[in-house]
Design a protein around this motif. Structure first.
Motif, PDB file in Angstrom:
ATOM      1  N   ARG A  48       0.815  -1.227   0.000  1.00  0.00           N
ATOM      2  CA  ARG A  48       0.000   0.000   0.000  1.00  0.00           C
ATOM      3  C   ARG A  48       0.846   1.275   0.000  1.00  0.00           C
ATOM      4  NH1 ARG A  48      -3.035  -2.936   4.003  1.00  0.00           N
ATOM      5  NH2 ARG A  48      -2.112  -1.651   5.647  1.00  0.00           N
ATOM      6  N   ILE A  49       2.080   1.170   0.448  1.00  0.00           N
ATOM      7  CA  ILE A  49       2.918   2.363   0.581  1.00  0.00           C
ATOM      8  C   ILE A  49       3.622   2.641  -0.742  1.00  0.00           C
ATOM      9  CG2 ILE A  49       4.918   3.359   1.757  1.00  0.00           C
ATOM     10  CD1 ILE A  49       4.107   1.718   4.219  1.00  0.00           C
ATOM     11  N   ARG A  50       3.340   3.800  -1.301  1.00  0.00           N
ATOM     12  CA  ARG A  50       3.945   4.208  -2.570  1.00  0.00           C
ATOM     13  C   ARG A  50       4.432   5.646  -2.444  1.00  0.00           C
ATOM     14  NH1 ARG A  50       4.093  -0.319  -3.163  1.00  0.00           N
ATOM     15  NH2 ARG A  50       3.255  -1.688  -4.791  1.00  0.00           N
ATOM     16  N   ASN A 226       0.531  10.794   1.023  1.00  0.00           N
ATOM     17  CA  ASN A 226       1.603  10.527   0.066  1.00  0.00           C
ATOM     18  C   ASN A 226       2.811  11.417   0.355  1.00  0.00           C
ATOM     19  OD1 ASN A 226      -0.473   8.981  -1.015  1.00  0.00           O
ATOM     20  ND2 ASN A 226      -0.926  10.490  -2.625  1.00  0.00           N
ATOM     21  N   ARG A 248      -1.414   9.643   5.836  1.00  0.00           N
ATOM     22  CA  ARG A 248      -1.510   8.318   5.233  1.00  0.00           C
ATOM     23  C   ARG A 248      -0.462   8.187   4.131  1.00  0.00           C
ATOM     24  NH1 ARG A 248      -5.474   4.442   4.949  1.00  0.00           N
ATOM     25  NH2 ARG A 248      -6.888   5.786   6.142  1.00  0.00           N
ATOM     26  N   ASN A 249       0.153   7.014   4.058  1.00  0.00           N
ATOM     27  CA  ASN A 249       1.158   6.709   3.041  1.00  0.00           C
ATOM     28  C   ASN A 249       2.403   7.580   3.235  1.00  0.00           C
ATOM     29  OD1 ASN A 249       2.476   5.607   0.837  1.00  0.00           O
ATOM     30  ND2 ASN A 249       1.376   6.841  -0.661  1.00  0.00           N
ATOM     31  N   THR A 251       6.602   7.600   3.731  1.00  0.00           N
ATOM     32  CA  THR A 251       7.894   6.926   3.606  1.00  0.00           C
ATOM     33  C   THR A 251       8.979   7.845   4.155  1.00  0.00           C
ATOM     34  OG1 THR A 251       7.188   5.725   1.620  1.00  0.00           O
ATOM     35  CG2 THR A 251       9.553   5.900   2.019  1.00  0.00           C
ATOM     36  N   ASP A 275      -0.161   3.437   7.455  1.00  0.00           N
ATOM     37  CA  ASP A 275       0.738   3.015   6.380  1.00  0.00           C
ATOM     38  C   ASP A 275       2.004   3.867   6.369  1.00  0.00           C
ATOM     39  OD1 ASP A 275      -0.993   1.004   5.664  1.00  0.00           O
ATOM     40  OD2 ASP A 275      -1.942   2.137   4.047  1.00  0.00           O
ATOM     41  N   VAL A 276       2.926   3.471   7.235  1.00  0.00           N
ATOM     42  CA  VAL A 276       4.177   4.209   7.437  1.00  0.00           C
ATOM     43  C   VAL A 276       5.350   3.245   7.262  1.00  0.00           C
ATOM     44  CG1 VAL A 276       5.568   5.521   9.082  1.00  0.00           C
ATOM     45  CG2 VAL A 276       3.074   5.813   9.042  1.00  0.00           C
ATOM     46  N   LEU A 277       6.338   3.675   6.486  1.00  0.00           N
ATOM     47  CA  LEU A 277       7.585   2.936   6.349  1.00  0.00           C
ATOM     48  C   LEU A 277       8.731   3.837   6.787  1.00  0.00           C
ATOM     49  CD1 LEU A 277       9.413   0.607   5.387  1.00  0.00           C
ATOM     50  CD2 LEU A 277       9.304   1.614   3.079  1.00  0.00           C
TER      51      LEU A 277
END
Length: 467
Positions: A48-50, A226, A248-249, A251, A275-277
């Motif tokens: 999900r992470i882009r 994003n 959300r999303n 990186t 949704d975190v990287l």
């Protein structure tokens, strides 16, 4: 560890298990995730992470009047470059080599703020440079306050990239002096903000900023989607360094946080984000290195959004109160956090893995899965899970902490391996350690009010202590 101390540790562990069985209230704990299930969850999150992508347009801030002489105020030039990039449909705002003095930088959708090698954004030490006030979260409570130094609200597709530096320039006489000592300081404003939240005062009426002393973050994205932070160095923030809120999303990749001297100088604090990287980061701070948060007390329950679905991998932590932490602002819940292949060590690293809350915070803290963490030296317990944070042991909102799995962790030196403290009416539940080794431990574990603590192939100072 002496033979007598080893025996006391084993007795304390088995005694805590027995006490937990009595004090658990009869509620069956949710099972901690098994290895294959956790791996599948991680794969789902990563799909999900882009990271956002940007058009091939480049806007050099020097073309808009910025001068990298460490003296000229470049705030207006940077703002103009960001606005031009946004109007053109997006792209990259370039900070070339040089020292650029600036106030608040506000990002807009589809803009990548790209810091070239040798560049430094040197942020003003004048609080007026961060006015007018903006919507923010201060230690888990929403208000209007000084702008974070790099800030975005409600934007999509934003980034800060490159190998340059965001220098908050906080020190003992700028920003950090607001934390204590003789007035004026932040104490009365923190009390006022919390009382406003408790009383249900609308956020729009919780206005601080000029004449008040709540410190801003270095970088905060609020209600954005994003997001990419890649390669940059951040240093010397007034308080928390990197603080995505209700995003959300996200990186965060290859970032260095070099801020070990300031108070409350957390490194990376995703709060109520999904949704975190966080990967390949190097962090040294005056507080927690990475801390997952979800709002504080009454205001956290009003917003009621958890921190959920995050992966932390291949990071290095040095100084800090905790390497990877959940809390203490847990009111919205912290769930489904996966930590892999991290290295932590410093004489000033207090704990490696830390979960902290209290019965005024509440929230569910569950499905925290840690694997393959190497700890060299820690100054306190290697693993700490406590429900008496700030010495608070009574309240109407006991946290629900369960489903914590730590496997393949090794530690070389620390005062103790475990500090696990539930409450009489609110035990920790379903805590599992598997294939872990703790060497150089000087003191016995401290374990109270824990239900279903499982130790499987766990060694302390060469002695297997399974139960």
């Amino acid at each position: 560890m002496s033979e007598q101390l080893r025996r006391r540790t084993l007795l304390l562990t088995s005694g805590a298990l027995a006490a937990g069985a009595v004090l658990g209230g009869g509620t069956a704990p949710a099972a901690a995730l098994t290895g294959p299930v956790a791996d599948a969850r991680i794969a789902e999150i990563l799909r999900r992470i882009r990271p956002p992508r940007f058009p091939d347009r480049w806007f050099d801030i020097t073309k808009f009047g910025a001068v990298g002489d460490d003296a000229t105020d470049c705030t207006a030039a940077i703002r103009a470059a960001i606005e031009a990039c946004h109007r053109a449909g997006g792209g990259h705002v370039v900070v070339p080599a040089g020292d650029f003095r600036t106030g608040a930088v506000h990002l807009l959708s589809d803009v990548d703020l790209h810091l070239k090698a040798g560049s430094r954004l040197a942020f003003s030490q004048d609080p007026a440079a961060y006015l007018p006030v903006v919507a923010t979260r201060y230690e888990g409570t929403e208000c209007y306050n000084y702008s974070p130094f790099v800030y975005a609200y409600g934007q999509r597709n934003i980034a800060v990239t490159g190998s340059g530096v965001l220098d908050g320039r906080a020190d003992a006489t700028h920003w950090w002096d607001w934390t204590g000592g003789p007035p004026p300081n932040e104490g009365p404003d923190k009390t006022l903000l919390l009382s406003m939240a408790q009383a249900g005062v609308p956020v729009e009426q919780r206005v601080f900023g000029d004449g008040h002393y709540l410190r801003p973050n270095l970088l905060q994205f609020n209600r954005c989607e994003n997001i990419l932070l890649d390669g940059i160095t951040v240093m010397d923030s007034p308080m928390w360094n990197i603080h995505p809120v209700l995003c959300r999303n996200v990186t965060i990749r290859g970032v260095t946080v070099d801020s070990p001297h300031g108070p409350n100088n957390d490194g990376i604090d995703p709060e109520s984000c999904t949704d975190v990287l966080i990967e390949r980061c190097k962090i040294s701070t005056g507080d927690d290195c990475i801390a997952f948060k979800a709002g504080k007390d009454a205001d956290g329950r009003r917003v009621n959004v958890p921190a959920r679905y995050a992966v932390v991998r291949d990071c290095e932590m040095a100084d800090g109160n905790g390497g990877v932490t959940a809390g203490s602002e847990t009111s919205g819940g912290v769930m489904d956090i996966y930590v892999r292949d991290c290295r932590m060590s410093s004489p000033r690293l207090e704990r490696a893995i830390r979960i902290k809350s209290n019965p005024q915070r509440g929230g569910t803290i569950a499905n925290i899965d840690v694997r393959r963490v190497t700890v060299g030296q820690a100054a306190d317990a290697v693993i700490e899970i406590v429900l008496n944070y700030a010495n608070v042991i009574t309240g109407d909102f006991p946290p629900d902490v369960h489903g914590i799995t730590i496997s393949q962790l090794t530690a070389a030196a620390a005062p103790r391996a475990l500090n696990l403290l539930g409450l009489v009416d609110d035990p920790l539940r379903d805590i599992r350690l598997q294939d872990c080794r703790f060497d150089g431990m000087e003191e016995e574990n401290s374990i109270q009010y824990v239900e279903d603590l499982r130790l499987d192939r766990v060694w302390i100072n060469g002695v297997r202590v399974d139960n």
